[in-house]
Design a protein around this motif. Structure first.
Motif, PDB file in Angstrom:
ATOM      1  N   GLN A   1       0.829  -1.195   0.000  1.00 55.72           N
ATOM      2  CA  GLN A   1       0.000   0.000   0.000  1.00 55.72           C
ATOM      3  C   GLN A   1       0.863   1.245   0.000  1.00 55.72           C
ATOM      4  O   GLN A   1       1.917   1.282   0.630  1.00 55.72           O
ATOM      5  N   VAL A   2       0.393   2.245  -0.713  1.00 57.96           N
ATOM      6  CA  VAL A   2       1.076   3.531  -0.765  1.00 57.96           C
ATOM      7  C   VAL A   2       0.049   4.620  -0.520  1.00 57.96           C
ATOM      8  O   VAL A   2      -1.020   4.622  -1.144  1.00 57.96           O
ATOM      9  N   GLN A   3       0.355   5.515   0.376  1.00 58.59           N
ATOM     10  CA  GLN A   3      -0.492   6.693   0.550  1.00 58.59           C
ATOM     11  C   GLN A   3       0.221   7.877  -0.106  1.00 58.59           C
ATOM     12  O   GLN A   3       1.415   8.067   0.082  1.00 58.59           O
ATOM     13  N   LEU A   4      -0.547   8.629  -0.871  1.00 54.74           N
ATOM     14  CA  LEU A   4      -0.046   9.841  -1.505  1.00 54.74           C
ATOM     15  C   LEU A   4      -0.780  11.036  -0.896  1.00 54.74           C
ATOM     16  O   LEU A   4      -2.016  11.018  -0.806  1.00 54.74           O
ATOM     17  N   VAL A   5      -0.034  12.023  -0.496  1.00 57.05           N
ATOM     18  CA  VAL A   5      -0.631  13.209   0.122  1.00 57.05           C
ATOM     19  C   VAL A   5      -0.143  14.448  -0.602  1.00 57.05           C
ATOM     20  O   VAL A   5       1.067  14.728  -0.622  1.00 57.05           O
TER      21      VAL A   5
ATOM     22  N   SER B   1       3.214  19.788  -3.623  1.00 55.25           N
ATOM     23  CA  SER B   1       4.022  18.635  -3.234  1.00 55.25           C
ATOM     24  C   SER B   1       3.138  17.398  -3.184  1.00 55.25           C
ATOM     25  O   SER B   1       1.953  17.484  -2.844  1.00 55.25           O
ATOM     26  N   CYS B   2       3.706  16.281  -3.521  1.00 53.70           N
ATOM     27  CA  CYS B   2       3.046  14.981  -3.410  1.00 53.70           C
ATOM     28  C   CYS B   2       4.012  14.083  -2.649  1.00 53.70           C
ATOM     29  O   CYS B   2       5.078  13.734  -3.184  1.00 53.70           O
ATOM     30  N   THR B   3       3.650  13.726  -1.435  1.00 51.96           N
ATOM     31  CA  THR B   3       4.530  12.919  -0.602  1.00 51.96           C
ATOM     32  C   THR B   3       3.975  11.514  -0.475  1.00 51.96           C
ATOM     33  O   THR B   3       2.801  11.329  -0.118  1.00 51.96           O
TER      34      THR B   3
END
Length: 124
Positions: free
Chosen positions: A1-5, A21-23
């Motif tokens: 799983q990857v969360q993008l914020v 920004s996309c972290t």
């Protein structure tokens, strides 16, 4: 799983600049694509950057004004937006296609992860 914020959105006057920004919660080892969606319109491709940063792709509408970059040590991808126009007003999203290495836009459903979006509003 990857969360993008995503972060960095806001209200700016026409001609101004913002940096989004996309972290990611972990390294994606993939290209990251930026999309935007204005009210009543379909989500559209804005820009993309490969994992290495050597491949870039931009929509014609933002070429020469937007610059995408990344810092893999920080798991963060940036979208520098200059000379903003009212028509740039939209919610901006970043998306990851895990295993994908290219910067050509994919179908919306082909992306594995999306961020929640950040609002950009450009006033005239």
């Amino acid at each position: 799983q990857v969360q993008l914020v995503e972060s960095g959105g806001g209200l700016v006057q026409a001609g101004g600049s913002l940096r989004l920004s996309c972290t990611a919660s972990r390294p994606t080892f993939s290209a990251i694509h930026w999309f935007r969606q204005a009210p009543g319109k379909e989500r559209e491709f804005v820009a993309a950057i490969s994992w290495s940063g050597s491949l870039l792709n931009y929509a014609d509408s933002v070429k020469g004004r937007f610059t995408v970059s990344r810092d893999n040590a920080k798991n963060t991808i940036y979208l520098q937006m200059n000379k903003l126009k009212p028509e740039d007003t939209a919610v901006y999203y970043c998306a990851a296609d895990i295993g994908g290495i290219g910067t050509a836009p994919r179908k919306i459903y082909e992306y594995d992860y999306w961020g929640q979006g950040t609002q950009v509003t450009v006033s005239s």
